[in-house]
Design an enzyme around this catalytic site. Structure first.
Site, PDB file in Angstrom:
ATOM      1  N   GLY A 281       0.574  -1.288  -0.073  1.00  0.00           N
ATOM      2  CA  GLY A 281       0.198   0.373  -0.004  1.00  0.00           C
ATOM      3  C   GLY A 281       0.884   1.414  -0.217  1.00  0.00           C
ATOM      4  O   GLY A 281       0.877   2.021   0.815  1.00  0.00           O
ATOM      5  N   GLY A 282       2.139   1.151  -0.643  1.00  0.00           N
ATOM      6  CA  GLY A 282       2.618   2.267  -0.857  1.00  0.00           C
ATOM      7  C   GLY A 282       2.601   3.128  -1.229  1.00  0.00           C
ATOM      8  O   GLY A 282       3.188   4.620  -1.624  1.00  0.00           O
ATOM      9  N   ASP A 304       0.488  -1.225  -4.757  1.00  0.00           N
ATOM     10  CA  ASP A 304      -0.853  -0.578  -4.545  1.00  0.00           C
ATOM     11  C   ASP A 304      -1.742  -0.693  -5.435  1.00  0.00           C
ATOM     12  O   ASP A 304      -1.302  -1.998  -6.341  1.00  0.00           O
ATOM     13  CB  ASP A 304      -0.910   0.286  -4.391  1.00  0.00           C
ATOM     14  CG  ASP A 304      -1.644   2.044  -3.826  1.00  0.00           C
ATOM     15  OD1 ASP A 304      -3.082   1.595  -3.539  1.00  0.00           O
ATOM     16  OD2 ASP A 304      -0.858   2.412  -2.687  1.00  0.00           O
ATOM     17  N   ASP A 335      -3.049  -6.147  -4.963  1.00  0.00           N
ATOM     18  CA  ASP A 335      -4.408  -5.798  -3.283  1.00  0.00           C
ATOM     19  C   ASP A 335      -3.779  -6.252  -1.953  1.00  0.00           C
ATOM     20  O   ASP A 335      -3.603  -7.560  -1.928  1.00  0.00           O
ATOM     21  CB  ASP A 335      -5.435  -6.496  -3.889  1.00  0.00           C
ATOM     22  CG  ASP A 335      -6.637  -6.220  -3.139  1.00  0.00           C
ATOM     23  OD1 ASP A 335      -6.078  -6.077  -1.861  1.00  0.00           O
ATOM     24  OD2 ASP A 335      -7.795  -6.026  -3.912  1.00  0.00           O
ATOM     25  N   LYS A 352       3.117   1.882   5.604  1.00  0.00           N
ATOM     26  CA  LYS A 352       2.856   3.389   5.951  1.00  0.00           C
ATOM     27  C   LYS A 352       1.903   4.130   6.715  1.00  0.00           C
ATOM     28  O   LYS A 352       1.251   3.671   5.180  1.00  0.00           O
ATOM     29  CB  LYS A 352       4.234   3.817   5.423  1.00  0.00           C
ATOM     30  CG  LYS A 352       4.222   5.585   6.228  1.00  0.00           C
ATOM     31  CD  LYS A 352       4.960   6.449   5.558  1.00  0.00           C
ATOM     32  CE  LYS A 352       5.088   7.637   6.191  1.00  0.00           C
ATOM     33  NZ  LYS A 352       4.169   8.340   5.325  1.00  0.00           N
ATOM     34  N   HIS A 356      -4.350   1.923  10.011  1.00  0.00           N
ATOM     35  CA  HIS A 356      -5.261   2.825  10.859  1.00  0.00           C
ATOM     36  C   HIS A 356      -5.677   3.198   9.601  1.00  0.00           C
ATOM     37  O   HIS A 356      -7.034   3.529  10.366  1.00  0.00           O
ATOM     38  CB  HIS A 356      -4.253   4.123  10.957  1.00  0.00           C
ATOM     39  CG  HIS A 356      -4.450   5.417  10.044  1.00  0.00           C
ATOM     40  ND1 HIS A 356      -4.107   6.747  10.974  1.00  0.00           N
ATOM     41  CD2 HIS A 356      -3.674   4.860   9.031  1.00  0.00           C
ATOM     42  CE1 HIS A 356      -3.715   7.194   9.897  1.00  0.00           C
ATOM     43  NE2 HIS A 356      -3.591   6.560   8.219  1.00  0.00           N
TER      44      HIS A 356
HETATM   45  C1  LIG Z   1      -3.428   5.787   3.412  1.00  0.00           C
HETATM   46  S1  LIG Z   1      -2.496   5.893   2.011  1.00  0.00           S
HETATM   47  C2  LIG Z   1      -1.085   5.378   2.699  1.00  0.00           C
HETATM   48  C3  LIG Z   1       0.259   5.658   1.541  1.00  0.00           C
HETATM   49  C4  LIG Z   1       1.790   5.182   1.410  1.00  0.00           C
HETATM   50  N1  LIG Z   1       2.267   4.143   2.874  1.00  0.00           N
HETATM   51  C5  LIG Z   1       1.861   6.405   2.671  1.00  0.00           C
HETATM   52  O1  LIG Z   1       2.608   6.466   3.464  1.00  0.00           O
HETATM   53  O2  LIG Z   1       2.600   7.543   1.772  1.00  0.00           O
HETATM   54  C6  LIG Z   1      -3.687   4.129   1.744  1.00  0.00           C
HETATM   55  C7  LIG Z   1      -2.940   3.301   0.716  1.00  0.00           C
HETATM   56  O3  LIG Z   1      -3.671   2.121   0.415  1.00  0.00           O
HETATM   57  C8  LIG Z   1      -3.852   2.267  -0.412  1.00  0.00           C
HETATM   58  N2  LIG Z   1      -4.554   0.808  -0.680  1.00  0.00           N
HETATM   59  C9  LIG Z   1      -6.121   0.880  -0.212  1.00  0.00           C
HETATM   60  N3  LIG Z   1      -6.564   0.019  -0.211  1.00  0.00           N
HETATM   61  C10 LIG Z   1      -6.411  -0.844  -1.143  1.00  0.00           C
HETATM   62  C11 LIG Z   1      -5.855  -1.919  -1.591  1.00  0.00           C
HETATM   63  N4  LIG Z   1      -6.673  -3.769  -0.892  1.00  0.00           N
HETATM   64  N5  LIG Z   1      -4.514  -3.004  -1.705  1.00  0.00           N
HETATM   65  C12 LIG Z   1      -3.479  -1.974  -1.737  1.00  0.00           C
HETATM   66  N6  LIG Z   1      -3.870  -0.481  -1.499  1.00  0.00           N
HETATM   67  C13 LIG Z   1      -4.822  -0.427  -1.345  1.00  0.00           C
HETATM   68  C14 LIG Z   1      -4.313   3.203  -1.168  1.00  0.00           C
HETATM   69  O4  LIG Z   1      -4.429   3.182  -2.719  1.00  0.00           O
HETATM   70  C15 LIG Z   1      -2.855   3.905  -0.997  1.00  0.00           C
HETATM   71  O5  LIG Z   1      -2.072   4.610  -1.337  1.00  0.00           O
END
Ligand SMILES: C[S@@+](CC[C@H](N)C(=O)[O-])C[C@H]1O[C@@H](n2cnc3c(N)ncnc32)[C@H](O)[C@@H]1O
Length: 482
Positions: A281-282, A304, A335, A352, A356
């Site tokens: 989820g980067g 992501d 995912d 990161k 939450h």
């Molecule tokens: C709060 S952001 C944090 C992004 C990054 N880690 C940062 O701190 O800059 C949450 C991330 O989770 C991703 N996300 C949400 N659902 C997801 C899933 N099912 N699989 C992978 N990524 C996902 C979103 O697209 C988003 O980029």
């Protein structure tokens, strides 16, 4: 006969006095001054508190002690109504933010502007506007210079988009474009989150949603009359402005974080050449960029969802194209609710601000998928806010000896051990996560349990400098091996 012990009020006053002396000495040694509340905010105006850990600690102690002292001395009904009447202040900030008062007052300068003239510019009823401004002036957000004449303070100037007032008044939909993001963030909080907050109790009182961890059953869904997650709600064509404002606000939050926070999250140097780090989820790779720059021998995989990875390709093509073409960095659609690719040996899974966003039941799915793909040598690094209890934690000393960094630094007595209101942002974010997503920020012991349930053992927390800050710590875990 021993002298009578000092009252709590006197102890707090002594703490304020001693800490102010520390702060003033630090300021004079560094050639900076404590700014006036009347001066506009500028990053340099905050130098008095940051840059010297002793000054940061003294500033936190003064803030916590002053508010604690006020809670003792003020009539309890007043203090209760500072909380119970919080909606009044939220309303007043929203009215002034959306009617562009701060931009108008910036142009008026320190002499301020009569409320009739403010109303002539932004179209608001001067009598009503004066009342909202006066409520905020009581809290030093704006200043009533003379009757019905208002000016900005260092606090209200944080709502400034820094654009000409005529421009933001004429183009409200464009107001937040190309700004640093804090006014957008506040505007989002005072709209979606404020509306959601009005339905928090209805959500908790309804047996169908009281204990739900579903993101489409959060107070926000009830407030908006939709059974949708925030993301589904934003995807509606008529919500394009809110979606855009949210994205700008999030950039504002990231701007408040150190750009290279991920560098201090783990001992990256200790990893052998070619080690694989997966940023789960980067996003577009904001955290991976500094690691790839400083540790070129490591292989980074940024995962992501598909649309985000498309954006990530553009970001890396402009910032570090050779890292992608040379295969040091892989941008991958994955995912996190699905199993990780099985053939890869991963040294570190890095997440990161992911957990939450999700309730425990969803975090269990995410962490279990990572555990299934981990070898005994794989490490898990989470960057999250770790929320301290509002009391002394009797288990902290024990857990501290077993888990480095598990116990947060406690404030000196008689302050609340977590620095109380001086450390409020993490607790505000925690309730905000409930309102929007049915998710939460977590305490260290909650995190430890969540990790244990999914086959991970919490092995340490790297805490950042600054008295009692709960914001973004690095939590390290290793697989439990039977
Ligand atoms: C709060 S952001 C944090 C992004 C990054 N880690 C940062 O701190 O800059 C949450 C991330 O989770 C991703 N996300 C949400 N659902 C997801 C899933 N099912 N699989 C992978 N990524 C996902 C979103 O697209 C988003 O980029």
């Amino acid at each position: 006969m021993s002298p009578p012990s000092l009252s709590t009020a006197r102890q707090l006053l002594d703490l304020i006095s001693a800490s102010l002396t520390t702060l003033e000495k630090s300021c004079s040694a560094r050639g900076v001054t404590i700014p006036d509340i009347q001066d506009p905010f500028h990053p340099a105006s905050e130098a008095f508190r940051v840059g010297d850990p002793a000054a940061a600690e003294a500033a936190n102690v003064i803030t916590a002690a002053a508010l604690h002292l006020a809670a003792i001395i003020a009539p309890p009904q007043n203090t209760l109504y500072m909380a119970a009447g919080g909606f009044v202040k939220s309303t007043a900030v929203r009215v002034c933010l959306e009617s562009n008062v701060t931009e108008i007052l910036r142009e008026a300068g320190p002499e301020g502007l009569h409320v009739d003239e403010i109303g002539a510019k932004n179209g608001q009823d001067p009598q009503k506007l004066a009342r909202f401004l006066r409520v905020l002036a009581n809290h030093h957000i704006y200043r009533e210079v003379k009757p019905n004449v208002f000016a900005n303070t260092r606090i209200s100037s944080m709502l400034d988009t820094l654009k000409p007032s005529q421009e933001v008044i004429a183009n409200p939909e464009q107001k937040h474009e190309n700004t640093f993001g804090l006014p957008a963030l506040a505007s989002h909080h005072l709209d979606e989150m404020f509306k959601a907050s009005a339905y928090a109790w209805e959500t908790l009182a309804d047996p169908a949603t009281a204990k739900s961890g579903e993101p489409n059953e959060a107070p926000l869904s009830r407030a908006m009359g939709v059974k949708e997650t925030l993301w589904e709600f934003y995807a509606r064509p008529e919500q394009a402005f809110r979606q855009r404002r949210f994205n700008i606000g999030m950039q504002g939050v990231r701007a408040l974080e150190p750009v290279d926070a991920s560098l201090g999250a783990f001992d990256w140097e200790s990893l052998p050449e070619g080690s694989v780090i997966v940023d789960v989820g980067g996003g577009v790779g904001t955290s991976a960029l500094p690691i790839a720059r400083e540790h070129p021998s490591l292989h980074l995989v940024v995962q992501d969802l598909a649309p985000v990875i498309e954006d990530a390709k553009k970001v890396w093509a402009s910032k570090m194209p050779e890292a992608v073409t040379a295969g040091r960095v892989t941008l991958e659609v994955q995912d996190f609710f699905k199993p990780q690719p099985s053939s890869r040996h991963v040294s570190v899974f890095f997440l990161k601000q992911i957990l939450h966003d999700w309730s425990d039941e969803y975090c269990v799915k995410i962490l279990s998928n990572l555990r299934a793909a981990a070898s005994p040598r794989t490490r898990l690094v989470l960057m999250e806010s770790v929320i301290p209890f509002a009391c002394h934690d009797p288990n902290a000393d024990e857990s501290q000896s077993a888990i480095p960094g598990a116990a947060s630094k406690e404030a000196p007595e008689p302050l609340l051990p977590n620095y109380g209101v001086a450390n409020d942002m993490g607790y505000t974010a925690d309730i905000g996560m409930f309102l929007m997503f049915n998710s939460q920020e977590r305490t260290a012991s909650h995190m430890k349990d969540l990790l244990r349930r999914t086959g991970w053992k919490l092995s340490g927390i790297r805490r950042r400098e600054g008295g009692g800050s709960s914001f973004l710590q690095a939590i390290e875990a290793e697989p439990i091996v039977d």
